[in-house]
Design an enzyme around this catalytic site. Structure first.
Site, PDB file in Angstrom:
ATOM      1  CE1 TYR A   1      -3.918   2.200   0.615  1.00 47.95           C
ATOM      2  CE2 TYR A   1      -2.641   3.150   2.396  1.00 47.95           C
ATOM      3  CZ  TYR A   1      -3.742   3.191   1.562  1.00 47.95           C
ATOM      4  OH  TYR A   1      -4.646   4.225   1.677  1.00 47.95           O
TER       5      TYR A   1
ATOM      6  CG  PHE B   1     -12.241   1.474  19.182  1.00 48.64           C
ATOM      7  CD1 PHE B   1     -11.549   0.274  19.104  1.00 48.64           C
ATOM      8  CD2 PHE B   1     -11.573   2.596  19.656  1.00 48.64           C
ATOM      9  CE1 PHE B   1     -10.205   0.192  19.492  1.00 48.64           C
ATOM     10  CE2 PHE B   1     -10.234   2.526  20.051  1.00 48.64           C
ATOM     11  CZ  PHE B   1      -9.553   1.318  19.966  1.00 48.64           C
TER      12      PHE B   1
END
Ligand SMILES: NC(=O)c1ccc[n+]([C@@H]2O[C@H](COP(=O)([O-])OP(=O)(O)OC[C@H]3O[C@@H](n4cnc5c(N)ncnc54)[C@H](O)[C@@H]3O)[C@@H](O)[C@H]2O)c1
Length: 326
Positions: free
Chosen positions: A150, A196
């Site tokens: 990447y 999260f």
């Protein structure tokens, strides 16, 4: 700064992804003809289904590693998986998407004399020695690590953009995007905000990698898209690169605490080992963007952006189609 002129033919590669779909929305709202190109590797039709049938919106399934022949005035090149889980799934294809994708889109821009914007990344700075990062910093990137497909792919794409600019006088814009979050992020992509939130909404333990003191900055998607549109509208003498992000810096522990509070979750924090090459700190210096993008500055506070993102995931997870979609 030049006004952003309506009614252009605009190609958005990666248009069915998280950022691309919000960009398509804004371009359609502004009255443009939008061609959304995507191979649906990480993007979904759900992200753009509200645009299907709109007379100024067109969707094409296409992989940017293959040439594309279309007539357009501007190109936003966003096609590339952005989360580590996705880009490490097929690292060779990730490099091909960044590099061959850039070559194909730059070739198209050259043929039709289109202006072209590259969605680059803060990952070009690697694990930085200077903080916050300014555009002049060349970065510290591991060329052979698991994130390199990447990071180095995006760095090579920047090189190609600037060589086409110097060699073929192409009008280019390079945006170095820092962590962005918001509705339409992927449920299972391992990025910290979505991780999260999904864990909190499902009442699962919240995973903290390392000691949780590593920091990140988080930009809400609307602020990011506004900056990209303004960047495309800047004069031809400003190719970038320009950092776009929100300099507010939060530790992983602080972020987890906020998500728990805002979602009313009872989740507990659990610690896991830090993944390889994970940068300890990253925060953009956005002085250049503030100077060049007509007074742009991120407006959305983290609490407000998180609340909107939590509401999106809450709805997605409670709808049966959403639960199946990822
Ligand atoms: N979201 C962020 O925080 C962030 C940060 C830095 C840079 N970026 C960059 O912004 C762009 C969009 O990121 P995102 O967060 O929306 O990710 P995303 O994964 O949601 O979107 C990427 C889109 O590109 C498509 N795609 C992937 N490979 C393709 C190919 N070969 N041909 C055609 N389409 C292809 C995917 O299907 C997806 O729709 C990426 O280039 C990414 O590197 C994003």
């Amino acid at each position: 700064m030049r006004q952003y002129n309506p009614s252009k033919r605009i190609l958005v590669t990666g248009g069915a992804g998280f950022l691309g779909s919000h960009l398509c929305d804004r371009l359609i709202e502004a009255g443009h003809d939008v061609l959304c190109v995507d191979n649906f590797f990480t993007g979904t039709k759900r992200n753009i289904e509200h645009l299907l049938g709109h007379p100024q919106f067109e969707l094409m399934r296409h992989d940017v590693t293959f040439p594309l022949y279309v007539e357009v005035d501007e190109i936003f090149n966003l096609a590339c998986p952005a989360s580590p889980i996705h880009y490490q799934h097929d690292p060779v294809q990730t490099t091909k998407t960044s590099v061959h994708g850039a070559i194909n889109m730059l070739g198209l821009a050259k043929r039709v004399r289109a202006k072209i914007l590259q969605a680059s990344t803060s990952e070009v700075y690697g694990d930085p020695e200077i903080h916050p990062q300014v555009e002049q910093y060349w970065g510290r990137v591991n060329p052979i690590g698991i994130r390199s497909c990447y990071d180095e792919g995006k760095r090579c794409a920047e090189t190609l953009f600037f060589d086409y600019h110097r060699q073929h006088k192409l009008r280019i814009k390079v945006a170095r995007i820092f962590n962005t979050y918001g509705p339409r992020m992927h449920t299972n992509d391992g990025r910290v905000v979505s991780n999260f939130i999904v864990q909190a909404l499902r009442g699962q333990d919240i995973t903290i990698y390392g000691d949780g003191n590593q920091t990140r900055s988080f930009c809400y998607v609307d602020d990011l898209i506004e900056a990209m549109l303004r960047l495309m509208g800047t004069g031809d003498d400003f190719p970038g690169p320009v950092n776009i992000g929100n300099p507010g810096e939060y530790s992983m522990l602080e972020l987890a605490q906020k998500v728990i509070e805002l979602s009313g979750s009872r989740s507990k924090l659990v610690r896991m080992p830090l993944p390889a090459d994970d940068p300890k700190q990253r925060r953009p210096d956005i002085s250049l963007a503030q100077d060049k993008l007509g007074g742009w500055t991120p407006k959305t506070q983290l609490d407000e952006g998180l609340a909107k993102t939590i509401a999106y995931f809450d709805q997605l997870l409670s709808s049966s189609s959403g639960a199946k979609a990822d």
